[in-house]
Scaffold this active site. Structure first.
Site, mmCIF file in Angstrom:
data_model
loop_
_atom_site.group_PDB
_atom_site.id
_atom_site.type_symbol
_atom_site.label_atom_id
_atom_site.label_comp_id
_atom_site.label_asym_id
_atom_site.label_seq_id
_atom_site.Cartn_x
_atom_site.Cartn_y
_atom_site.Cartn_z
ATOM 1 N NE ARG A 75 -1.265 1.798 3.624
ATOM 2 C CZ ARG A 75 -1.490 2.926 2.938
ATOM 3 N NH1 ARG A 75 -2.594 3.235 2.737
ATOM 4 N NH2 ARG A 75 -0.456 3.945 2.659
ATOM 5 C CE LYS A 174 1.757 2.866 -0.240
ATOM 6 N NZ LYS A 174 1.532 3.309 -1.817
ATOM 7 C CD GLU A 207 -6.478 3.003 -5.764
ATOM 8 O OE1 GLU A 207 -6.205 3.594 -4.802
ATOM 9 O OE2 GLU A 207 -6.001 1.783 -5.805
#
Ligand code: PXG
Length: 314
Positions: A75, A174, A207
């Site tokens: 990721r 991220k 979220e």
């Protein structure tokens, strides 16, 4: 001889050893080697600081096993790829650096923060000004969430700040730019609740500030799909797998607050939080108002996985 057959001298030695660990300064991996915490500094010209230009991962180790290390590194590299940020080390070397940092600090149960910034440049935002990325790895004792969170469940609320639009700053990256989440956290705190739910611009549930969200309806386990604007959580992936293995009907669906208010159970997932039950949303009681059976069963299954799977620190 004292307790367990140890001599007083041995006991003293082990106490001294423990104190030594406690007072020994944390070792940080910075760029290509370990340095003392006090020497682990980055430039004020680093674009990670000046513009939030960088990526990170939060990883956990459980009793000497680093959970989903490969997935976290994948990721990290994917986020960096989209930002055209070159990570200054190949994946296998980075994996070794994570293990080295854990070993140097004598940590078995740890929280690991892996950060790569654009590096230092001048005061213009052009990333071409930064010749080399900055990389650092912090491994420290894990600060566990209060037990109450798991036993009583969280009270959370939807907040006015909407989740970043995927075509503005895609939540699947991220990055070091967490102001969207921080604004939401401030709003949750101001509202007197434990956590925020962010909706997207269409009013769909996305979220929380550092956790994914799930609801249970009968045998259905539902979580939003990545395209509504979420980070594709690694804990989320594991929980979806465990749900399917437990015979639940697991799906990614677009849904609204109403689906949460009327669910049997709601819970959040994340590396730091693991699985946390939610018992109240926008002042509506969820299900029985207590952590649900399925949430608790998934938590037990999750702990079993973290105690068995992972890259061993050796
Ligand atoms: N959504 C967001 C926005 C996150 O930042 C998650 C979901 C859960 O993803 P994982 O892969 O962890 O299941 C995150 C992860 C912290 C901290 O220090 C935050 C995260 C992870 C670890 C620590 O607040 N966020």
């Amino acid at each position: 001889m004292s307790r367990k057959g140890q001599s007083t001298q041995q006991l003293n030695n082990s106490t001294i050893q423990q104190h030594k660990w406690a007072y020994m300064s944390l070792k940080i991996f910075l760029n290509d080697h370990l340095v003392d915490k006090n020497d682990a500094t980055v430039s004020v010209f680093d674009h990670g600081l000046l513009y939030g230009d960088g990526v990170f991962e939060g990883i956990r180790s459980y009793d000497g096993l680093v959970f989903k290390l490969k997935e976290h590194l994948d990721r990290l590299f994917e986020s960096a790829h989209t930002l055209m940020l070159e990570i200054p080390m190949p994946k296998d070397a980075l994996e070794k650096a994570v293990i080295l940092t854990l070993k140097a600090n004598g940590l078995k149960d740890a929280y690991i923060r892996l950060v790569v910034t654009r590096g230092s440049g001048d005061l213009g935002l052009d990333p071409r000004k930064c010749k080399k990325a900055t990389l650092f790895i912090i491994a420290d004792k894990i600060a566990l969430y209060p037990r109450d969170y798991y036993e009583k469940g969280l009270k959370i609320a939807t907040v006015p700040t909407v989740r970043n639009h995927p075509e503005a700053l895609n939540p699947q990256l991220k990055t070091l730019n967490y102001l969207n989440n921080i604004l939401a956290k401030i709003e949750a705190t101001n509202a007197g609740v434990d956590e925020a739910i962010l909706l997207n611009a269409q009013g769909h549930v996305t979220e929380c500030t550092g956790e994914n969200i799930f609801y249970v309806d009968g045998k259905k386990l539902v979580t939003p799909p990545p395209y509504v604007g979420i980070l594709k959580g690694i804990t989320r992936d594991t929980v979806m797998r465990l749900g399917a293995e437990a015979g639940l009907d697991v799906s990614e669906e677009v849904f609204t607050r109403h689906d949460l208010y009327t669910a049997d159970e709601v819970f959040l997932t994340g590396t730091a939080a693991e699985i946390v039950p939610v018992v109240r949303i926008d002042n509506r009681m969820i299900g029985s108002g207590k952590p649900g059976k399925i949430t608790l069963a998934l938590t037990r299954a999750f702990h079993k996985v973290t105690s068995k799977e992972g890259v061993r620190i050796r």
